[in-house]
Scaffold this motif. Structure first.
Motif, PDB file in Angstrom:
ATOM      1  N   VAL A 110     -15.470  15.966 -18.599  1.00  0.00           N
ATOM      2  CA  VAL A 110     -15.136  15.842 -20.055  1.00  0.00           C
ATOM      3  C   VAL A 110     -15.954  14.846 -20.940  1.00  0.00           C
ATOM      4  O   VAL A 110     -15.814  14.755 -22.056  1.00  0.00           O
ATOM      5  CB  VAL A 110     -13.522  15.704 -20.063  1.00  0.00           C
ATOM      6  N   LEU A 111     -16.682  13.976 -20.259  1.00  0.00           N
ATOM      7  CA  LEU A 111     -17.487  12.835 -20.869  1.00  0.00           C
ATOM      8  C   LEU A 111     -18.949  13.406 -21.413  1.00  0.00           C
ATOM      9  O   LEU A 111     -19.388  13.072 -22.558  1.00  0.00           O
ATOM     10  CB  LEU A 111     -17.735  11.799 -20.055  1.00  0.00           C
ATOM     11  N   ASP A 112     -19.483  14.233 -20.874  1.00  0.00           N
ATOM     12  CA  ASP A 112     -20.638  15.012 -21.157  1.00  0.00           C
ATOM     13  C   ASP A 112     -21.902  13.955 -21.261  1.00  0.00           C
ATOM     14  O   ASP A 112     -22.287  13.951 -22.554  1.00  0.00           O
ATOM     15  CB  ASP A 112     -20.514  15.778 -22.483  1.00  0.00           C
ATOM     16  N   PRO A 113     -22.108  13.031 -20.363  1.00  0.00           N
ATOM     17  CA  PRO A 113     -23.060  12.370 -20.435  1.00  0.00           C
ATOM     18  C   PRO A 113     -24.425  12.778 -20.243  1.00  0.00           C
ATOM     19  O   PRO A 113     -24.668  13.930 -19.565  1.00  0.00           O
ATOM     20  CB  PRO A 113     -22.949  11.289 -19.382  1.00  0.00           C
ATOM     21  N   SER A 114     -25.751  12.049 -20.532  1.00  0.00           N
ATOM     22  CA  SER A 114     -26.951  12.714 -20.202  1.00  0.00           C
ATOM     23  C   SER A 114     -27.618  11.635 -19.245  1.00  0.00           C
ATOM     24  O   SER A 114     -27.793  10.645 -19.418  1.00  0.00           O
ATOM     25  CB  SER A 114     -27.913  12.943 -21.647  1.00  0.00           C
ATOM     26  N   ILE A 115     -27.901  12.170 -18.022  1.00  0.00           N
ATOM     27  CA  ILE A 115     -28.424  11.154 -16.683  1.00  0.00           C
ATOM     28  C   ILE A 115     -29.711  12.097 -16.410  1.00  0.00           C
ATOM     29  O   ILE A 115     -29.495  12.936 -15.790  1.00  0.00           O
ATOM     30  CB  ILE A 115     -27.262  10.969 -15.952  1.00  0.00           C
ATOM     31  N   THR A 116     -30.734  11.378 -16.510  1.00  0.00           N
ATOM     32  CA  THR A 116     -32.138  11.853 -16.112  1.00  0.00           C
ATOM     33  C   THR A 116     -32.894  10.593 -15.554  1.00  0.00           C
ATOM     34  O   THR A 116     -32.694   9.737 -15.859  1.00  0.00           O
ATOM     35  CB  THR A 116     -32.845  12.122 -17.214  1.00  0.00           C
ATOM     36  N   GLN A 117     -33.721  11.181 -14.614  1.00  0.00           N
ATOM     37  CA  GLN A 117     -34.654  10.342 -14.051  1.00  0.00           C
ATOM     38  C   GLN A 117     -35.745   9.975 -14.693  1.00  0.00           C
ATOM     39  O   GLN A 117     -36.492  10.737 -15.587  1.00  0.00           O
ATOM     40  CB  GLN A 117     -35.067  10.901 -12.641  1.00  0.00           C
TER      41      GLN A 117
END
Length: 957
Positions: free
Chosen positions: A81-88
């Protein structure tokens, strides 16, 4: 009607009040697209971890970093439910963007990210184990303890600052600087700051004490571990069974259970060491060392002075698995909304207009009943928003559009009820009996349609990851509240207004009267057209270039931070990039957000994400280290003199002397004491002095902090100027600004890295797996409800049909430049919504077919057989089908046209939904029903053969 309506009304008002309280108390966390949030950049030093023996020498960053991203994602957003953006970012960095987090919550999230979560359960090396023969290596407790204390005397400062540095002693096993045996390790007992520290007789730290521990007076204390004996790790735990509990003394503790395949070994291990302590080691610290009193069948608890908050965080960390190594925070900043203010305002306005049009339509078409439906919808909105606020769910633009879309789809239940009431009135029933029969006959259809969609949500949540789980949560909440509002709240309102009015008539508009269209007559050409569209859609998807059809969520690209001396507004920065034809041609897809503080609507930092073609990525990856990426050259040209200074200027090596002098520039203010302390501990630097200055290096001797410093220091005379500056940069690593945040040296481009996609292979595979499992569950559920498989098979075939056609539609229109509708995470949400909508529509028709079949079984089969019955069922539902599609189509059409050209994700989201509504309505009539007919006739052909075969078997026996 509802008994005791006054009590029921009080219950509904209480729920609405609770929803309002939740909204007021918890508010809403707005997504990165609406309000921005926090931006964290972590680095992972794989090579150093190999040197330290933490990782195997053959470990590859290409595998380690994605694994860490997966664990971090589950830790940050376990419920989706937080909807973070996590990318390398690059080969060894992780870029994390978190929507609208408060400082306290951000600190908790950082703690989750930076905890290894490495759990071990090992046997304590005790003298009695040697005497009983359980210890299989040479061990003299007194000698080992003296060796440890001697080493601690020499390294007191090191270990007092960080007891985990005892690992240096353990790694020296077999030498004079370590334990005598390689099978012996010492681990520090967990320490916690004493709240009463400073009072007479109170130590600074609180430790878990144990009879086997050793250490200097005042701590820290260490426990000897048997490294040769079998041990167990966190990877062997059943994550679902890790949860807070209490021990026998009612102290907070953490319960754990090993997976079934390890439970037997754990039982044998504990039985072998009855009377001996087992050290429970978390992240290198011994949290507790309970004594085995009996054999344990694969479970236990961890104690250790836990607070409830610590237990909650610890359970999350252990549930998600351990990290390979601790990520190091490189920078932390605030980022602005990913969508421009104009786009946000257009999106909000379009959703408001769409919602009001639905309410207005219901009021005009159904009159008094429409007022009741609108009241139920308003109750539904309060319940949905209250639940989302309570769960601290993140609201994004697509999420808000989904809620408005829920309003459009929620009227479906009311329309079903009202059309049933109309039918009953047409048969001559009085008002009260018409209302009661309308609710009664619509009940089964509403439940079937929503239960199948709810089950889809359950599967998406269980199997999906990331944004798929977030969508599933919102979907399930919306279904529950919509059904409650339609079946309970609406019925309550009818009870209050009409319970005592048997005479009268509910006035409603009538769009369609009784119809008798022969829908199945056109089934062959319809299925041919559908087959052609499916083939065209799949071919278009395969043919269109990967970089054209996918958004940056799927392709990745470049992430550049631009730092400015002269602040700009977000609109100015966007216009600067969009207005340059050359830049826009090479980089048509870009996201621009502010970074850092905004003063009077202007910022000194911007984050720019660019979607790159495969050729542009390769050029950026293979360029020489001394050259700049082409997009950096463009940005230098566009921003010009507004760009910030480089980290070091006026670097001078004093001739014939190892002294270096330079001016250091930072993006944040630093205290003079902090920079002097750091310089005093830096390796390779001596006789360092620092004075605050202006940008040109003019000293400001009275200043105690600043962003610019004139620095002199001694270093190796053979160092080049660039090397001397780099040495200083290394010496200042870990320096913090006056607010305690990691310092960033000034640079026009503090970050320039290639980033991976958010929608990585795991997300794609999870989405496909979730949908396939959901289709199977739908088939089984419909089999149970309809007693036949053909309805479930036909419904699933219609879903596949809809997705294939809409996918092709989106890809083609986007490829031609007619609509901005790239396939990204919001588009995935649109497709999942289409699946739910189409399924709902199909089940409603099937339910009417089932009802008519039951009537024929009672009163005899009508003319025309099964195909005529299907056509009759569709005609009976036609008014409901058209009205539901129309109200939903109103919402998405308004959202589409008011957001077209605004560079908002709502344009693509709404376009896909427009296609999905049309295709979904069509497929429920011309795909699902013909397939049911085909399967029905196949059953009839096979039935005589089966009966004949059964007769032969009976005769033969």
């Amino acid at each position: 009607m509802i008994e005791n309506p006054k009590r029921a009304l009080a219950f509904v008002l209480l729920l609405v009040a609770l929803g309002a309280v939740c909204i007021q108390a918890f508010g809403f966390r707005l997504g990165l697209d609406l309000a921005g949030g926090a931006r964290l950049l972590y680095s992972v030093d794989v090579e150093q971890a190999k040197k330290d023996g933490i990782l195997d020498a053959k470990a590859e960053a290409e595998k380690i970093v994605p694994e860490m991203i997966q664990v971090i994602s589950e830790r940050i957003d376990p419920n989706g439910v937080l909807d973070p953006s996590i990318t390398q970012a690059g080969s060894s960095q992780i870029l994390i963007e978190l929507p609208g987090t408060q400082q306290e919550e951000l600190a908790q999230i950082q703690d989750r990210i930076e905890k290894l979560g490495r759990l071990e359960m090992r046997i304590v090396a005790e003298e009695k184990n040697k005497q009983s023969g359980k210890l299989e290596w040479e061990y003299d407790r007194q000698v080992e303890e003296q060796r440890l204390l001697a080493w601690l005397d020499k390294n007191k400062a090191l270990v007092d600052e960080d007891p985990l540095q005892i690992e240096k002693y353990n790694r020296a096993a077999g030498t004079d600087e370590g334990p005598r045996s390689k099978w012996l390790n010492w681990a520090p007992m967990y320490r916690k700051e004493n709240p009463d520290a400073g009072k007479e007789g109170q130590p600074k730290w609180l430790y878990e004490h144990h009879s086997s521990q050793a250490g200097p007076a005042g701590g820290p204390y260490f426990l000897p571990l048997d490294m040769k004996e079998v041990f167990f790790t966190g990877e062997q735990l059943n994550g679902d069974r890790v949860k807070p509990t209490v021990d026998q003394y009612q102290r907070d503790a953490l319960a754990y259970e090993l997976r079934a395949e390890f439970a037997g070994a754990y039982r044998d291990w504990s039985a072998k060491y009855i009377g001996t302590s087992s050290a429970i080691i978390l992240n290198g610290w011994v949290r507790s060392a309970p004594v085995f009193e009996s054999a344990i069948p694969g479970n236990g608890i961890i104690t250790g002075r836990f607070s409830p908050e610590e237990l909650k965080e610890l359970s999350i960390v252990l549930k998600t698995g351990s990290l390979k190594l601790v990520p190091r925070l490189e920078s932390k900043a605030t980022v602005g909304a990913a969508v421009g203010r104009v786009a946000i305002e257009k999106g909000e306005f379009s959703m408001l207009i769409g919602g009001l049009l639905v309410l207005a339509f219901m009021l005009v078409y159904y009159r008094q009943s429409g007022l009741i439906a609108n009241t139920a919808l308003i109750v539904n909105i309060f319940l949905v928003l209250g639940a989302l606020a309570l769960m601290k769910a993140t609201l994004t633009l697509p999420g808000l559009a989904g809620i408005v879309l829920t309003i459009g789809m929620a009227v479906d239940a009311n329309i079903l009820i009202y059309e049933r009431i109309r039918e009953e009135q047409d048969r001559g029933k009085d008002l009260v009996r018409s209302i009661e029969a309308g609710f009664e006959k619509a009940l089964s259809t509403i439940l079937d349609a929503n239960i199948t969609t709810f089950l889809t949500g359950v599967i998406l949540y269980q199997v999906g990851i990331g944004p798929i789980r977030g969508f599933a949560v919102t979907l399930m909440i919306g279904i529950v509240t919509s059904v409650f509002s339609a079946l309970y709240v609406s019925k309550l309102m009818f009870t209050l207004f009409y319970a005592n009015k048997k005479e009268g008539h509910l006035s409603m508009s009538r769009f369609l009267g009784a119809t008798n269209f022969r829908f199945l007559h056109w089934r062959v050409p319809a299925m041919v057209i559908s087959g052609a569209l499916i083939v065209a859609g799949i071919a278009s998807f395969i043919e269109v270039d990967h970089n054209v059809k996918y958004g940056i969520d799927f392709t990745g690209g470049a992430s550049v931070r631009v730092a400015l001396d002269q602040p700009m507004s977000e609109v100015e920065a966007k216009d600067l990039l969009d207005g340059d034809a050359e830049f826009s041609k090479e980089y048509p897809t870009k996201q621009i957000t502010t970074v850092g503080d905004i003063v009077d609507g202007r910022a000194r930092g911007f984050s720019i994400k660019l979607k790159l073609t495969e050729e542009q990525k390769e050029a950026a990856q293979t360029r020489p280290e001394t050259s700049k990426a082409p997009y950096i050259t463009h940005l230098e040209r566009l921003f010009g003199e507004r760009l910030a200074s480089e980290p070091f200027s006026d670097v001078k090596k004093v001739r014939g002397d190892p002294a270096t002098e330079l001016v250091l520039h930072a993006l944040q203010p630093i205290s003079l004491d902090a920079i002097r302390t750091k310089l005093g501990k830096a390796r390779g630097i001596s006789s360092a002095t620092a004075v605050p200055s202006d940008k040109k290096g003019t000293r400001l001797p009275d200043a105690t902090q600043g962003q610019n410093f004139f620095i002199e220091y001694d270093a190796d005379a053979d160092l080049e100027k660039a090397q001397a500056a780099q040495l200083l940069a290394e010496g200042l690593r870990g320096l913090t600004d006056v607010n305690g945040n990691p310092i960033e040296l000034s640079s026009a481009f503090p970050e320039d890295t290639l980033i991976g996609s958010r929608a990585v292979g795991e997300l794609r595979d999870a989405a496909i797996a979730a949908i396939l499992i959901a289709l199977g569950v739908i088939v089984v559920y419909i089999r149970v409800r309809f007693h036949e498989y053909k309805y479930g098979i036909a419904a699933c075939a219609a879903l596949v049909h809809d997705v294939c056609i809409v996918l092709g539609l989106v890809v083609v229109f986007n490829g031609l430049g007619l609509v901005h509708a790239e396939i990204d995470l919001p588009m995935i949400a649109a497709f999942l919504t289409i699946i739910g909508y189409s399924l709902n529509d199909t089940i409603v028709v099937f339910d009417r077919i089932r009802e008519n079949l039951e009537l024929e079984q009672k009163f005899g089969r009508g003319e025309g057989g099964f195909s005529a019955l299907i056509d009759r069922s569709v005609n009976q539902n036609l008014s409901r089908t058209v009205l539901t599609s129309f109200t939903t189509f109103i919402v998405v059409t308004v959202i589409f046209f008011l957001n077209r050209g605004a560079e908002s994700v709502l344009e693509g989201f709404a376009f896909a939904m427009m296609g999905g509504i049309v295709v979904g309505t069509y497929s429920s009539v011309y795909i699902a029903n013909p397939l049911v007919l085909i399967l029905h006739r196949r059953e009839q052909r096979l039935a005589p053969k089966a009966e004949a075969k059964g007769a032969e078997v009976t005769t033969g026996s």
